[in-house]
Design an enzyme around this catalytic site. Sequence first.
Site, PDB file in Angstrom:
ATOM      1  N   ARG A   1     -16.548  -3.067  21.804  1.00  0.00           N
ATOM      2  CA  ARG A   1     -15.799  -1.902  22.279  1.00  0.00           C
ATOM      3  C   ARG A   1     -15.457  -1.971  23.765  1.00  0.00           C
ATOM      4  O   ARG A   1     -14.660  -1.189  24.258  1.00  0.00           O
ATOM      5  CB  ARG A   1     -16.597  -0.618  21.963  1.00  0.00           C
TER       6      ARG A   1
ATOM      7  N   ALA B   1      -8.978 -10.340  75.031  1.00  0.00           N
ATOM      8  CA  ALA B   1      -8.120 -10.110  73.867  1.00  0.00           C
ATOM      9  C   ALA B   1      -7.449 -11.407  73.436  1.00  0.00           C
ATOM     10  O   ALA B   1      -7.009 -12.203  74.261  1.00  0.00           O
ATOM     11  CB  ALA B   1      -7.061  -9.074  74.206  1.00  0.00           C
TER      12      ALA B   1
HETATM   13  C1  UD1 Z   1     -28.405   2.066  18.614  1.00  0.00           C
HETATM   14  C2  UD1 Z   1     -29.379   2.725  17.617  1.00  0.00           C
HETATM   15  C3  UD1 Z   1     -29.055   4.210  17.536  1.00  0.00           C
HETATM   16  C4  UD1 Z   1     -29.167   4.832  18.931  1.00  0.00           C
HETATM   17  C5  UD1 Z   1     -28.277   4.080  19.934  1.00  0.00           C
HETATM   18  C6  UD1 Z   1     -28.617   4.561  21.323  1.00  0.00           C
HETATM   19  C7  UD1 Z   1     -30.011   1.104  15.897  1.00  0.00           C
HETATM   20  C8  UD1 Z   1     -29.799   0.634  14.499  1.00  0.00           C
HETATM   21  N1  UD1 Z   1     -29.246   2.112  16.311  1.00  0.00           N
HETATM   22  O1  UD1 Z   1     -27.076   2.205  18.104  1.00  0.00           O
HETATM   23  O2  UD1 Z   1     -29.987   4.870  16.660  1.00  0.00           O
HETATM   24  O3  UD1 Z   1     -28.798   6.199  18.882  1.00  0.00           O
HETATM   25  O4  UD1 Z   1     -28.537   2.668  19.902  1.00  0.00           O
HETATM   26  O5  UD1 Z   1     -27.774   4.010  22.318  1.00  0.00           O
HETATM   27  O6  UD1 Z   1     -30.889   0.595  16.584  1.00  0.00           O
HETATM   28  N2  UD1 Z   1     -28.374  -5.725  19.856  1.00  0.00           N
HETATM   29  C9  UD1 Z   1     -28.938  -6.966  19.716  1.00  0.00           C
HETATM   30  N3  UD1 Z   1     -28.829  -7.647  18.525  1.00  0.00           N
HETATM   31  C10 UD1 Z   1     -28.159  -7.099  17.468  1.00  0.00           C
HETATM   32  C11 UD1 Z   1     -27.587  -5.822  17.612  1.00  0.00           C
HETATM   33  C12 UD1 Z   1     -27.714  -5.160  18.808  1.00  0.00           C
HETATM   34  O7  UD1 Z   1     -29.563  -7.489  20.650  1.00  0.00           O
HETATM   35  O8  UD1 Z   1     -28.092  -7.777  16.426  1.00  0.00           O
HETATM   36  C13 UD1 Z   1     -28.509  -5.023  21.138  1.00  0.00           C
HETATM   37  C14 UD1 Z   1     -27.177  -4.718  21.780  1.00  0.00           C
HETATM   38  O9  UD1 Z   1     -26.806  -5.758  22.673  1.00  0.00           O
HETATM   39  C15 UD1 Z   1     -27.464  -3.419  22.539  1.00  0.00           C
HETATM   40  C16 UD1 Z   1     -28.560  -2.762  21.721  1.00  0.00           C
HETATM   41  O10 UD1 Z   1     -29.130  -3.771  20.907  1.00  0.00           O
HETATM   42  O11 UD1 Z   1     -27.964  -3.680  23.849  1.00  0.00           O
HETATM   43  C17 UD1 Z   1     -28.043  -1.634  20.841  1.00  0.00           C
HETATM   44  O12 UD1 Z   1     -27.061  -2.134  19.965  1.00  0.00           O
HETATM   45  P1  UD1 Z   1     -25.737  -1.332  19.633  1.00  0.00           P
HETATM   46  O13 UD1 Z   1     -24.961  -2.120  18.669  1.00  0.00           O
HETATM   47  O14 UD1 Z   1     -25.067  -0.895  20.874  1.00  0.00           O
HETATM   48  O15 UD1 Z   1     -26.389  -0.085  18.848  1.00  0.00           O
HETATM   49  P2  UD1 Z   1     -25.786   1.387  18.708  1.00  0.00           P
HETATM   50  O16 UD1 Z   1     -24.753   1.389  17.665  1.00  0.00           O
HETATM   51  O17 UD1 Z   1     -25.419   1.888  20.049  1.00  0.00           O
HETATM   52 CA    CA Z   2     -25.214   1.011  22.083  1.00  0.00          CA
END
Ligand code: UD1
Ligand code: CA
Length: 476
Positions: free
Chosen positions: A18, A388
């Site tokens: 995003r 200067a």
């Molecule tokens: C996640 C939470 C959600 C919470 C929100 C808060 C889960 C399933 N959901 O959603 O409940 O309200 O954060 O901000 O945990 N990441 C990895 N490996 C992966 C996927 C993600 O390292 O396979 C890392 C991403 O880089 C990021 C973090 O985990 O730093 C959160 O991942 P993101 O995909 O942003 O989760 P949200 O949809 O925001």
């Molecule tokens: Ca997130």
Amino acid sequence: MSNSRRAVVILAAGQGSRMKSATPKVLHEVLGYPMIGHVLRSATALSPERIVVITGHGRAIVDAWVDQWAAANEGVNVSCVEQVNPRGTGHAVQSALGALKGMDEVVVLYGDVPLLQTETLAALVAARGDQSLSLLAGQLDDPTGYGRVLLDANGHIAAIVEQADTTPEQRRVRLINAGMMVVDGAFLGDALGRIDDNNAQGELYLTDLLAIAAADGNPGAVYVAPDADELQGVNTRAQAALATDFLRKKVLAELMADGVAIEQPAQTWIEVGVQVGRDSTIRGGVELRGTTRIGERVLVERGCVLNGTVVGDDVHLKPYSVATDSVIGDETAVGPFAHLRPGTDLGKKVKVGNFVETKKATLHEGAKASHLSYLGDCDIGAGSNIGAGTITCNYDGVNKHRTVLAAGVFIGSDSQLVAPVNLGEGAYVGAGTTVTTDVPAGALAVSRAPQRNIEGWVAHKKARQAEEKARRKGSN
Ligand code: UD1
Ligand code: CA
């Protein structure tokens, strides 16, 4: 609990699609510093035995940034672990289990939630006690996009439901999962073996740990942060801007509480970690970046931009001056429109005026360069006066050379000092001189051609021009 072993895991493997960017999400900046750096700072405050950063998308550059941070923060044990083919937050922590062996307690942080305060994390750790886990939650007016925290009749956590998996009724729940949790080490390994990808996104959700803990009859604690603003996750550039503004205002409020006058907070950019002493005044449009430190009673006028610069007490920085990796001594005045480049070191009571550029330049106490000069690779003795338009010619097209002035040297206007060159104590250089060889102490150097005055030259020229004009008219 003093000898319990604690680790922090930072999830940073997600793609961050995003953001619409070639740069991995956690390297995007909030108030001039990558998000992962803010999170590493909060993690360090918990004094863990080790910090494990889970990387995947854009791994090479994220790992390089973390390595560089580690080198600058000696004594912090931080390493990166790869999450191969990222399949969700639960899968991310599974990848780190090898690195977490033997830990009594694991704190999980998200690389894209950069505003978390140390006190909040400490409260989250305290909230767990000896339960299997504690979860950080917050009440949001607009919970869209976050996982919702569902409580049972006794106020215990029943489960977390991701936005994509919510029913319309669950979507109205305003208690959200901030993403951070503190988990018992043994429970973590066991429970991660029991999660599945049976959900709308087909991912392994870390948040399923809550339902597992509840099913085991030990639902864990929920800690609701008093200030939900610090739970903001950054998934888009608009959210990065919001997070930046939140942090910027917080930094300014803290400085004002400590006795700094900030005249126009809405127009002032000061990064986390910048120090400003009491009774200093910061005008509008100022940016203080990186490791900048400013003393007491300093006036920083409009539009000044300082990065990695150390400023003493009672300094006056006049409008639109720019300084990078420089030192400015007590009672010194700079600008307006001065440019101090890396390696500039101004002593006490120095004056650098308008349109003066310096680089790797030391100006000792009381030296002055008041107008229009380039001073590079030089050492200017105490009390010297640079006229200067003076230029140090430091570059011969291949190498850089130094110009060294002893104390009390006077350089007349519009002179060039062709380096390498040394000028002895109290030496004078006549205006318009090109100095190519050393000038002994007390000597005058002049290189201009002697001046000649031709008496009556103007009248003679005008008469000739009039004659010429009359001749042309006659021939028409
Ligand atoms: C996640 C939470 C959600 C919470 C929100 C808060 C889960 C399933 N959901 O959603 O409940 O309200 O954060 O901000 O945990 N990441 C990895 N490996 C992966 C996927 C993600 O390292 O396979 C890392 C991403 O880089 C990021 C973090 O985990 O730093 C959160 O991942 P993101 O995909 O942003 O989760 P949200 O949809 O925001
Ligand atoms: Ca997130």
